[in-house]
Design a protein around this motif. Sequence first.
Motif, short mmCIF file in Angstrom:
data_model
loop_
_atom_site.label_atom_id
_atom_site.label_comp_id
_atom_site.label_asym_id
_atom_site.label_seq_id
_atom_site.Cartn_x
_atom_site.Cartn_y
_atom_site.Cartn_z
N GLY A 260 0.87 -1.17 0.08
CA GLY A 260 -0.13 0.09 0.13
C GLY A 260 0.84 1.22 -0.05
O GLY A 260 2.03 1.22 0.28
N ASP A 261 0.24 2.35 -0.14
CA ASP A 261 0.77 3.83 -0.39
C ASP A 261 0.01 4.81 0.44
O ASP A 261 -1.19 5.02 0.22
CB ASP A 261 0.97 4.22 -1.68
N ARG A 262 0.59 5.13 1.63
CA ARG A 262 -0.24 6.17 2.44
C ARG A 262 -0.63 7.30 1.63
O ARG A 262 -1.68 7.94 1.86
CB ARG A 262 0.65 6.45 3.67
N SER A 263 0.14 7.73 0.63
CA SER A 263 -0.24 9.28 0.18
C SER A 263 -1.13 8.92 -1.10
O SER A 263 -1.70 9.98 -1.58
CB SER A 263 1.21 9.40 -0.62
N GLN A 264 -1.89 7.81 -1.35
CA GLN A 264 -3.01 7.72 -2.36
C GLN A 264 -4.10 6.75 -1.91
O GLN A 264 -4.45 6.13 -2.44
CB GLN A 264 -2.28 7.08 -3.58
N ILE A 265 -4.44 7.49 -0.71
CA ILE A 265 -5.83 6.90 -0.36
C ILE A 265 -7.06 7.56 -1.19
O ILE A 265 -7.29 8.82 -1.21
CB ILE A 265 -5.91 7.39 1.21
N ASP A 266 -7.63 6.66 -1.64
CA ASP A 266 -8.92 7.03 -2.39
C ASP A 266 -10.28 7.05 -1.81
O ASP A 266 -11.25 6.94 -2.56
CB ASP A 266 -8.94 6.46 -4.03
N LEU A 267 -10.36 6.59 -0.55
CA LEU A 267 -11.53 6.48 0.32
C LEU A 267 -12.37 7.60 0.18
O LEU A 267 -11.92 8.64 0.23
CB LEU A 267 -11.21 5.68 1.57
N PRO A 268 -13.78 7.54 0.11
CA PRO A 268 -14.59 8.60 0.07
C PRO A 268 -14.87 9.23 1.49
O PRO A 268 -14.72 8.51 2.59
CB PRO A 268 -15.90 7.90 -0.54
N ASN A 269 -14.80 10.58 1.30
CA ASN A 269 -15.36 11.26 2.80
C ASN A 269 -14.39 10.90 3.94
O ASN A 269 -14.57 10.88 4.98
CB ASN A 269 -16.74 10.73 3.11
N LYS A 270 -13.20 10.90 3.43
CA LYS A 270 -12.01 10.82 4.54
C LYS A 270 -12.11 9.86 5.45
O LYS A 270 -11.97 9.83 6.63
CB LYS A 270 -11.92 12.22 5.02
N GLN A 271 -12.55 8.60 4.78
CA GLN A 271 -12.95 7.51 5.45
C GLN A 271 -11.64 6.78 6.13
O GLN A 271 -10.38 6.86 5.52
CB GLN A 271 -13.58 6.31 4.87
N LYS A 272 -11.39 6.54 7.26
CA LYS A 272 -9.93 5.83 7.71
C LYS A 272 -9.79 4.67 6.91
O LYS A 272 -10.47 3.84 6.60
CB LYS A 272 -10.19 5.37 9.40
N SER A 273 -8.36 4.58 6.63
CA SER A 273 -7.73 3.58 5.86
C SER A 273 -7.52 2.36 6.84
O SER A 273 -7.11 2.60 7.68
CB SER A 273 -6.45 4.07 5.22
N GLY A 274 -7.82 1.12 6.12
CA GLY A 274 -7.56 0.27 6.83
C GLY A 274 -6.29 -0.23 6.98
O GLY A 274 -5.73 -0.87 8.16
N LEU A 275 -5.25 0.02 6.00
CA LEU A 275 -4.01 -0.34 6.01
C LEU A 275 -3.24 0.36 7.37
O LEU A 275 -2.57 -0.08 8.16
CB LEU A 275 -3.21 0.39 4.92
N ILE A 276 -3.61 1.83 7.38
CA ILE A 276 -2.99 2.62 8.36
C ILE A 276 -3.31 2.13 9.80
O ILE A 276 -2.69 1.92 10.73
CB ILE A 276 -3.57 4.09 8.28
N GLU A 277 -4.49 1.79 10.09
CA GLU A 277 -5.28 1.38 11.34
C GLU A 277 -4.31 -0.17 11.63
O GLU A 277 -3.90 -0.50 12.70
CB GLU A 277 -6.42 0.93 11.17
N SER A 278 -4.39 -0.83 10.63
CA SER A 278 -3.90 -2.14 10.73
C SER A 278 -2.12 -2.40 11.18
O SER A 278 -1.66 -2.75 12.11
CB SER A 278 -3.74 -3.16 9.75
N VAL A 279 -1.65 -1.26 10.66
CA VAL A 279 -0.16 -1.07 11.02
C VAL A 279 0.08 -0.84 12.47
O VAL A 279 0.89 -1.15 13.37
CB VAL A 279 0.46 -0.08 10.00
N ASN A 280 -1.00 0.21 13.07
CA ASN A 280 -0.81 0.42 14.38
C ASN A 280 -1.27 -0.64 15.37
O ASN A 280 -0.75 -0.96 16.30
CB ASN A 280 -1.79 1.86 14.62
N VAL A 281 -2.39 -1.35 14.97
CA VAL A 281 -2.83 -2.31 15.67
C VAL A 281 -1.97 -3.66 15.85
O VAL A 281 -1.86 -4.30 16.83
CB VAL A 281 -4.21 -2.93 15.11
N LEU A 282 -1.32 -3.84 14.86
CA LEU A 282 -0.63 -5.12 14.55
C LEU A 282 1.06 -5.07 14.98
O LEU A 282 1.75 -5.97 14.84
CB LEU A 282 -0.81 -5.78 13.05
N LYS A 283 1.56 -3.94 15.19
CA LYS A 283 2.86 -3.52 15.00
C LYS A 283 3.71 -4.64 16.02
O LYS A 283 4.95 -4.81 15.69
CB LYS A 283 3.32 -2.12 15.34
#
Length: 316
Positions: A260-283
């Motif tokens: 994944g690429d943190r700088s290319q999030i195309d989710l609507p309405n600034k919805q939270k990215s599952g990638l970013i959340e998972s990195v924090n949760v699973l680190k």
Amino acid sequence: MVEKVITLDNVSLIDFLGVENNNIKQIAAAFPMSKIISRGNEIRIKGTTPEISRISDILESLLQHYQTYGKLTHEHVKTYLNGNPEANRLAADVSDEDVLVYGTKGIVVRARTANQKKLVEAAEKADLVFAIGPAGTGKTYTAVAIAVRALKNKEVRKIIITRPAVEAGENLGFLPGDLKEKIDPYLRPIYDALDDMIPAEKLKLYLENRTIEIAPLAYMRGRTLNNAFILLDEAQNTTPMQMKMFLTRMGPNSKAIITGDRSQIDLPNKQKSGLIESVNVLKNIKGISFVELDGRDVVRHRLVKDIIKAYEDAGQ
């Protein structure tokens, strides 16, 4: 005289037989007392039993060479005819240990940067790897090569590659065709990578018998993926629930790479990215590796590095 027929399955005929069947003509010239004819995907050999046995052994060696290295040249044929295959193991300028896959048309696929090599090493040690970085750093291509290598080495039985079908400023509803035709453009980079690594006929067979499966992320729901190498691409466009769903699909003897690429999030309405959340949760979970790629790993046009840096400097 006796006759033997050898059928060429899952082989690019033009690559194996050579232009205008020159590779087969070269073999025929070495055995003038026998008759060797190529028609379609069949090679017919007529001659004495000892010569047919010798020709069959050479063709089998050439097939193994082609399946391993993805190419067959005049020099390769000459080497095997001379009975010294070890003298011509590679026509590449890299060592075997650096190579991930010997692809089609002489392509040698390997990790080309320090962080790409870290990704390869991480995938060898961990069952789940996150590869995160900007466009052009080879995340997807390297991940596909790692999966193809695992399949060729019989470490897994199948490859499953998936992406979230998120509209990047475009509308799927306005695209022509059925659902598959609408979604396939989002999966095109995956097909392009596979085209470089697997001969066309074999890739077609793999896709038809689902040895390789390419599908939107939504199709993964409810499945348990066993004995598989699973790739989730463009993971920045997953929602937290989608990411959790994907992560819990892994079954016995499976491995996964998430790119994944943190700088290319195309989710609507600034919805939270599952990638970013998972990195924090699973680190802190043992058995999960995280590899960060950056502008130094860009392997596209030289300007791409400068473009990425310019956007980073502008805070975008």
